[in-house]
Each structure stands twice: as structure tokens, then as C-alpha cells.
Scaffold this motif. Structure first.
Motif, short mmCIF file in Angstrom:
data_model
loop_
_atom_site.label_atom_id
_atom_site.label_comp_id
_atom_site.label_asym_id
_atom_site.label_seq_id
_atom_site.Cartn_x
_atom_site.Cartn_y
_atom_site.Cartn_z
N ASP A 149 0.79 -1.24 -0.06
CA ASP A 149 0.13 -0.05 0.17
C ASP A 149 0.87 1.15 0.00
O ASP A 149 2.07 1.23 0.81
CB ASP A 149 -0.87 0.08 1.14
N ASN A 150 0.53 2.14 -0.59
CA ASN A 150 1.09 3.42 -0.84
C ASN A 150 0.20 4.58 -0.52
O ASN A 150 -0.56 4.36 0.23
CB ASN A 150 1.69 3.79 -2.32
N GLN A 151 0.66 5.79 -0.79
CA GLN A 151 -0.06 7.08 -0.41
C GLN A 151 -1.49 7.23 -1.22
O GLN A 151 -2.07 8.12 -0.76
CB GLN A 151 0.72 8.32 -0.40
N THR A 162 10.26 -1.87 -6.33
CA THR A 162 8.92 -2.21 -6.62
C THR A 162 8.41 -1.91 -7.95
O THR A 162 9.27 -1.29 -8.64
CB THR A 162 7.76 -1.16 -5.69
N ASN A 164 13.49 4.18 3.19
CA ASN A 164 13.90 5.74 2.30
C ASN A 164 14.68 6.45 3.04
O ASN A 164 15.33 6.16 4.08
CB ASN A 164 12.53 6.33 2.03
N GLN A 204 -4.72 2.09 -1.23
CA GLN A 204 -4.52 1.15 0.09
C GLN A 204 -5.78 0.25 0.16
O GLN A 204 -6.80 0.33 -0.78
CB GLN A 204 -4.52 2.51 1.16
N ARG A 259 -0.96 0.76 -8.33
CA ARG A 259 -0.57 -0.12 -7.22
C ARG A 259 1.03 -0.41 -7.18
O ARG A 259 1.41 -0.54 -8.16
CB ARG A 259 -1.27 -1.19 -6.92
N GLU A 260 1.64 -0.68 -5.98
CA GLU A 260 2.97 -1.14 -6.21
C GLU A 260 3.11 -2.45 -5.76
O GLU A 260 2.49 -3.02 -4.84
CB GLU A 260 3.90 -0.27 -5.22
N LEU A 315 8.49 1.34 4.42
CA LEU A 315 9.36 1.21 3.34
C LEU A 315 10.76 2.05 3.59
O LEU A 315 10.71 3.05 4.02
CB LEU A 315 8.72 2.06 2.21
N SER A 368 3.58 8.15 9.24
CA SER A 368 3.97 7.45 8.21
C SER A 368 3.29 6.00 8.11
O SER A 368 2.81 5.58 9.23
CB SER A 368 5.46 7.01 8.13
#
Length: 261
Positions: A37-39, A254, A129, A42, A112-113, A127, A157
């Protein structure tokens, strides 16, 4: 005697078919992409959408539901929104995207990633970073046993489930602050624990997928700064999470996947 042999032959054939089907099903699950899930994209349950935190969101719930092309009653039901909360929300709420809105996002270049990860492996709950780092490892610390890995990361986050499982605990838990504990039946019956979160997005009994957002990071409980305290347990024995993970510093490669795949 012949009847018994025939019966055993039939039972053997059935067992072979069932075993092959189970193996094929396992292989299919094993080879499916693992989504992180990313920004933008989700998950909650079997739906894709976005957690909207109404502690900070300026628009009303009705306006966000209309923007996403969602169904208001479905949102009320999915999030167990009370009559009192309908007047004023002060927590994150999951809103599933309508098909048109999801397609619009992808047309704008948001996807999606996905990451390669075997079914019997964990992923990091955040993740890697340039804004995150391991601040403390498992072992003796301040004359006590530090039972997991601390990952320093900015407050609010997203925190991800390290593997498929069922949420056993979601709530306040002493020094751990706002905590989630997940049971991984298909992964050697391990448990994972995620502590010091600001907000918890899943509840006890929820089935979660590897890479699914489960919380926002924070500084609750006994904590000296925003971070995620991550544990791996086996029958309440604390294991070193780093033994089950790729080196944090290597990051995560990803790939972008649309809903057309």
C-alpha cells in the motif's frame, strides 16, 4: 477383496487430485504479486481505496465520498460510524474508490506497487527511504532486553503488515502504546507486533494481507521519538526480525501494477 482394492484405488485417486489441487492453489498464491500500500492505493478487507484521516481532512465525509465515487451507506457500515460521529468525525475512515475514480488515478500515472516476496518471508513494516533508519536492534539495552527492532520514521507514516495474518490485538498496550499484534498461521504460527503507533486502522479479527496498511506511525507509549517498534515472536519467544528480512539499507525494488493486470 476386490471391492476393498477398488475402494482404496478410488480413495487414492481422490487424495491425489485433492493434493494436486492444494499444491496448485499454493503455487498460485505463492506466485501472486505482493502489493505494498502507498499514499494513493490502500486496502481494507477486499476493497481498494484510501484511509482519510478526519483529524486533519478539511472536507466533510460526504464530500470525500462523492469525490471518490463511493457509497455513503457502505462507508458508514464498513467503518462502524456511529450517529454521533456522523456529526463530527475525528479519526481515519476507509473510503473505497469507485471504478471511475480508480481509472482516473491510473490515467494520471498512479498505480499499485508490487514487490517480489515469497509466501514464507516477511517484509519490512515500513518502506526504507532517506527518512527512515534502524535506530535500535534486538538485544540488551539500558540493562533490559530490547525485544525487537526500532525503525525511526516520521510521525503519521504508513505502517504495513509484514505478512498475511489475522489481527489478534489492536489497542493500547502499556509501554508499547497503540499496538497491533498479528497471528501468521501460514507462516510457522509466528506473531508480529507493531508498537508506538499514532492511529490504528485495523481491529481484532480483521484478516490482513502482506503489505496492507494497518496503522500510522507515532510516538505513543514509552518512546523517545517517532518510530515503529517491530517484533517477531514464536510462542512468546522473541526472535530477531532481521533474520527473516532483507537488509534494511538495501531498500525495496517495486514495480507499478494497474488494475488491468
Amino acid at each position: 477383496m476386490k471391492r476393498k482394492r477398488s475402494l482404496f484405488s478410488i480413495l487414492g485417486a481422490i487424495l491425489l487430485v485433492v493434493s494436486f489441487s492444494a499444491f496448485a492453489s499454493y503455487q498460485k498464491k505463492k506466485n501472486e504479486p505482493v502489493f505494498l500500500d502507498n499514499q494513493v492505493f490502500q486496502r481494507y478487507g477486499d476493497k481498494w481505496g484510501m484511509w482519510v484521516d478526519f483529524r486533519f481532512e478539511k472536507k466533510s465525509l460526504e464530500a470525500k465520498v462523492q469525490e471518490f465515487g463511493a457509497d455513503l451507506e457502505e462507508v458508514h457500515s464498513l467503518n462502524a460510524i456511529t450517529e454521533k460521529e456522523k456529526k463530527k468525525l475525528n479519526r481515519p475512515v476507509f473510503i473505497a474508490y469507485g471504478n471511475a475514480y480508480s481509472a482516473k488515478l491510473q490515467e494520471s500515472g498512479f498505480y499499485r506497487e508490487a514487490v517480489d516476496s515469497q509466501i514464507d518471508q516477511f517484509i519490512w513494516p515500513v518502506l526504507p527511504n532517506n527518512r527512515s533508519r534502524i535506530s535500535s536492534r534486538i538485544g540488551r539495552r539500558w540493562n533490559t532486553l530490547h525485544t525487537g527492532v526500532d525503525i525511526a520514521i516520521p510521525k503519521e507514516s504508513i505502517v504495513l503488515a509484514a505478512a498475511d495474518g489475522v489481527v489478534e490485538i489492536s489497542g493500547r498496550s502499556g509501554d508499547y502504546g497503540n499496538t497491533i499484534k498479528i497471528y501468521h498461521h501460514d507462516l510457522n504460527h509466528f506473531h508480529t507486533v507493531y508498537g508506538h503507533n499514532s492511529q490504528l486502522l485495523v481491529k481484532a479479527g480483521d484478516i490482513v494481507k502482506k503489505g496492507q496498511i494497518i496503522a500510522y506511525s507515532g510516538n505513543t507509549g514509552k518512546s523517545t521519538g517517532p518510530h515503529v517498534h517491530f517484533e517477531v515472536r514464536y510462542h512468546n519467544v522473541y526472535l530477531n526480525p532481521e533474520n527473516f528480512l532483507t537488509p534494511f539499507e538495501e531498500g525495496v525494488a517495486t514495480s507499478m501494477v494497474s488494475f488491468a493486470h
